[in-house]
Enzyme design. Structure first.
Site, PDB file in Angstrom:
ATOM      1  N   GLY A  45       0.842  -1.186   0.000  1.00  0.00           N
ATOM      2  CA  GLY A  45       0.000   0.000   0.000  1.00  0.00           C
ATOM      3  C   GLY A  45       0.875   1.233   0.000  1.00  0.00           C
ATOM      4  O   GLY A  45       2.036   1.182   0.445  1.00  0.00           O
ATOM      5  N   GLN A  50       3.364   9.939   0.939  1.00  0.00           N
ATOM      6  CA  GLN A  50       4.663   9.246   1.064  1.00  0.00           C
ATOM      7  C   GLN A  50       5.601   9.551  -0.105  1.00  0.00           C
ATOM      8  O   GLN A  50       6.793   9.317  -0.025  1.00  0.00           O
ATOM      9  CB  GLN A  50       4.452   7.734   1.191  1.00  0.00           C
ATOM     10  CG  GLN A  50       3.780   7.334   2.500  1.00  0.00           C
ATOM     11  CD  GLN A  50       3.551   5.845   2.579  1.00  0.00           C
ATOM     12  OE1 GLN A  50       2.572   5.343   2.071  1.00  0.00           O
ATOM     13  NE2 GLN A  50       4.473   5.121   3.196  1.00  0.00           N
ATOM     14  N   CYS A  95       5.884  -0.247   7.302  1.00  0.00           N
ATOM     15  CA  CYS A  95       5.564   0.939   6.514  1.00  0.00           C
ATOM     16  C   CYS A  95       6.780   1.336   5.688  1.00  0.00           C
ATOM     17  O   CYS A  95       7.903   1.352   6.207  1.00  0.00           O
ATOM     18  CB  CYS A  95       5.169   2.073   7.448  1.00  0.00           C
ATOM     19  SG  CYS A  95       4.743   3.592   6.591  1.00  0.00           S
ATOM     20  N   LEU A  96       6.565   1.675   4.412  1.00  0.00           N
ATOM     21  CA  LEU A  96       7.683   2.072   3.549  1.00  0.00           C
ATOM     22  C   LEU A  96       8.334   3.364   4.046  1.00  0.00           C
ATOM     23  O   LEU A  96       9.480   3.646   3.713  1.00  0.00           O
ATOM     24  CB  LEU A  96       7.216   2.236   2.100  1.00  0.00           C
ATOM     25  CG  LEU A  96       6.780   0.944   1.387  1.00  0.00           C
ATOM     26  CD1 LEU A  96       6.261   1.251  -0.006  1.00  0.00           C
ATOM     27  CD2 LEU A  96       7.911  -0.065   1.329  1.00  0.00           C
ATOM     28  N   HIS A 137      -4.362   1.686   7.750  1.00  0.00           N
ATOM     29  CA  HIS A 137      -2.974   2.184   7.762  1.00  0.00           C
ATOM     30  C   HIS A 137      -2.801   3.301   6.723  1.00  0.00           C
ATOM     31  O   HIS A 137      -2.242   4.362   7.018  1.00  0.00           O
ATOM     32  CB  HIS A 137      -2.027   1.006   7.482  1.00  0.00           C
ATOM     33  CG  HIS A 137      -0.581   1.369   7.420  1.00  0.00           C
ATOM     34  ND1 HIS A 137       0.337   0.933   8.345  1.00  0.00           N
ATOM     35  CD2 HIS A 137       0.120   2.139   6.538  1.00  0.00           C
ATOM     36  CE1 HIS A 137       1.533   1.415   8.039  1.00  0.00           C
ATOM     37  NE2 HIS A 137       1.431   2.151   6.944  1.00  0.00           N
ATOM     38  N   GLU A 138      -3.307   3.057   5.507  1.00  0.00           N
ATOM     39  CA  GLU A 138      -3.128   4.037   4.424  1.00  0.00           C
ATOM     40  C   GLU A 138      -3.958   5.297   4.657  1.00  0.00           C
ATOM     41  O   GLU A 138      -3.504   6.411   4.402  1.00  0.00           O
ATOM     42  CB  GLU A 138      -3.464   3.413   3.069  1.00  0.00           C
ATOM     43  CG  GLU A 138      -2.583   2.223   2.667  1.00  0.00           C
ATOM     44  CD  GLU A 138      -1.093   2.497   2.771  1.00  0.00           C
ATOM     45  OE1 GLU A 138      -0.671   3.653   2.575  1.00  0.00           O
ATOM     46  OE2 GLU A 138      -0.352   1.544   3.088  1.00  0.00           O
ATOM     47  N   HIS A 141      -2.305   7.657   6.917  1.00  0.00           N
ATOM     48  CA  HIS A 141      -1.292   8.498   6.256  1.00  0.00           C
ATOM     49  C   HIS A 141      -1.917   9.801   5.745  1.00  0.00           C
ATOM     50  O   HIS A 141      -1.326  10.869   5.837  1.00  0.00           O
ATOM     51  CB  HIS A 141      -0.682   7.763   5.055  1.00  0.00           C
ATOM     52  CG  HIS A 141       0.468   6.867   5.396  1.00  0.00           C
ATOM     53  ND1 HIS A 141       1.626   7.334   5.974  1.00  0.00           N
ATOM     54  CD2 HIS A 141       0.648   5.534   5.231  1.00  0.00           C
ATOM     55  CE1 HIS A 141       2.466   6.309   6.141  1.00  0.00           C
ATOM     56  NE2 HIS A 141       1.890   5.210   5.705  1.00  0.00           N
TER      57      HIS A 141
HETATM   58 ZN   LIG Z   1       2.698   3.333   5.750  1.00  0.00          ZN
END
Ligand SMILES: [Zn+2]
Length: 174
Positions: A45, A50, A95-96, A137-138, A141
């Site tokens: 995701g 990000q 998480c990236l 989660h997304e 963000h």
């Molecule tokens: Zn993340």
């Protein structure tokens, strides 16, 4: 085009993203770039913030039975909103934007989300378990929140200590 993914503690990650108003070619390019970037970075995701774009845009793509993440299976969500949630589930998240950190996080077990696709069509989807976790989660963000903010005070302190050490080590390598 592959974009740079910003990482914690970049302050941009705290931005509350804005709704998309135009479903145009620019949005489509952003979505395609986000997909490419997510695949290269091995994520499931990615939220636009990000890649430093403060818009309510996210993509989700879980691997299929053959462990392939195809663009056709990718969910593209514009201006997503959770309209209801139920239950509790604990899942180990990563998480990236916080690479190599994995922590158990408590979230709702199922969610109903309203969103628009790249052409401006409205959809409602119900997601459970891992998929529900990824949605939450997304969407966090887009609200300027990271999963590490959900850790207990003690675990958060431990994370901050280890993260600082890691950043220092990386700096010394350069
Ligand atoms: Zn993340």
């Amino acid at each position: 085009m592959i974009k740079e993914i910003i990482t914690y503690p970049n302050k941009l990650l705290r931005t509350k993203s804005k709704d998309v108003e135009k479903f145009d070619a620019e949005l489509h390019t952003l979505l395609d770039d986000m997909f490419e970037t997510m695949i290269v970075k091995d994520g499931v995701g990615l939220a636009a913030i990000q890649v430093s774009v403060p818009l309510n845009v996210l993509i989700i793509c879980l691997p299929d039975d053959n462990n392939v993440q195809s663009h056709e299976n990718a969910l593209e969500a514009i201006n997503p909103k959770i309209i209801s949630k139920e239950g509790v589930i604990t899942f180990t998240e990563g998480c990236l934007s916080v690479p190599e950190v994995h922590e158990e996080i408590k979230r709702s077990q199922s969610v109903v989300v309203e969103y628009f696709d790249r052409d401006g069509q409205k959809h409602t989807i119900e997601a459970e378990e891992f998929m529900a976790v990824v949605w939450q989660h997304e969407i966090d963000h887009l609200l300027g929140q990271l999963f590490i903010e959900k850790l207990s005070v003690l675990k958060r302190k431990k994370f901050e200590k280890e993260w600082k050490k890691k950043l220092k080590e990386e700096k010394n390598k350069k």
